[in-house]
Design a protein around this motif. Structure first.
Motif, PDB file in Angstrom:
ATOM      1  N   HIS A  93      12.565   7.464  -8.617  1.00 37.48           N
ATOM      2  CA  HIS A  93      11.990   6.126  -8.537  1.00 37.48           C
ATOM      3  C   HIS A  93      10.856   6.076  -7.516  1.00 37.48           C
ATOM      4  N   ILE A  94      11.102   6.630  -6.343  1.00 39.61           N
ATOM      5  CA  ILE A  94      10.058   6.612  -5.308  1.00 39.61           C
ATOM      6  C   ILE A  94       8.844   7.415  -5.760  1.00 39.61           C
ATOM      7  N   GLY A  95       9.069   8.629  -6.262  1.00 39.24           N
ATOM      8  CA  GLY A  95       7.946   9.474  -6.668  1.00 39.24           C
ATOM      9  C   GLY A  95       7.153   8.898  -7.826  1.00 39.24           C
ATOM     10  N   PHE A  96       7.850   8.404  -8.849  1.00 45.55           N
ATOM     11  CA  PHE A  96       7.179   7.842 -10.016  1.00 45.55           C
ATOM     12  C   PHE A  96       6.327   6.644  -9.617  1.00 45.55           C
ATOM     13  N   HIS A  97       6.868   5.750  -8.827  1.00 45.63           N
ATOM     14  CA  HIS A  97       6.142   4.538  -8.465  1.00 45.63           C
ATOM     15  C   HIS A  97       5.055   4.791  -7.430  1.00 45.63           C
TER      16      HIS A  97
END
Length: 194
Positions: A93-97
């Motif tokens: 979630h952190i990396g994608f966003h």
């Protein structure tokens, strides 16, 4: 209406979406006109309607595209432990966003500008993503790996916490993105009683 010299349909459509994304994120949906988007792309205003019926459709398409890509990219290995699955979710979630701050900003801040029909479409995709996290949390509760009273509330809290990284994280700061993911995983782990 004539096409602006140098514009091509196979590249202009993506450029229209990219310009709208930048402008909506910078100025807000309500403040951006189709003329501004056209000027940013380098086409005549009427040419935009070859790529989108109207500004509302463009906003909905940006949000739906972001959520569709999110759902297609996230993979949950249900054969792994709930803790491993949750850590994967946190880091994903952190990396994608992090790579899509404008899309994230629009996906949360411009919901109020969607028509009821478009809001329902976007909300149903968001719910699918939330359900994937909630399934991990429920599995963790069922196996005794997590201690959570309300998995739906925990789902919303975790997603809000993770999404917030896009508002403050900057490359070259005190922490690397990997450090942030590791620290957020530690916070989430404690929050779910793991």
């Amino acid at each position: 209406m004539a096409r602006t010299a140098g514009s091509h349909s196979d590249i202009t459509g993506p450029r229209v979406r990219a310009a709208a994304l930048r402008l909506f994120a910078r100025d807000g949906y309500a403040a951006v006109s189709m003329r501004q988007i056209a000027r940013e792309v380098g086409v005549q205003a009427g040419a935009l309607y070859n790529y989108t019926p109207d500004k509302q459709s463009l906003l909905a398409d940006l949000m739906i595209g972001h959520l569709t890509q999110l759902l297609e990219t996230f993979r949950d290995d249900s054969s792994s432990s709930p803790a491993a699955r949750l850590e994967h979710f946190v880091r994903f979630h952190i990396g994608f966003h992090h790579e899509r701050p404008d899309a994230v900003f629009i996906a949360y801040m411009e919901l109020r500008n969607l028509t009821a029909e478009n809001f329902a479409r976007v909300e149903s995709l968001r719910r699918v993503y939330e359900d994937r996290l909630e399934a991990i949390l429920r599995d963790g509760v069922a196996t005794g790996a997590f201690d959570i009273e309300d998995t739906k509330l925990a789902t919303l809290a975790v997603i809000a916490m993770l999404t917030g990284v896009t508002t403050w994280f900057r490359e070259g700061g005190r922490l690397s993105l990997d450090d942030v993911e590791t620290r957020y995983w530690s916070m989430v782990r404690r929050a779910v009683g793991a």
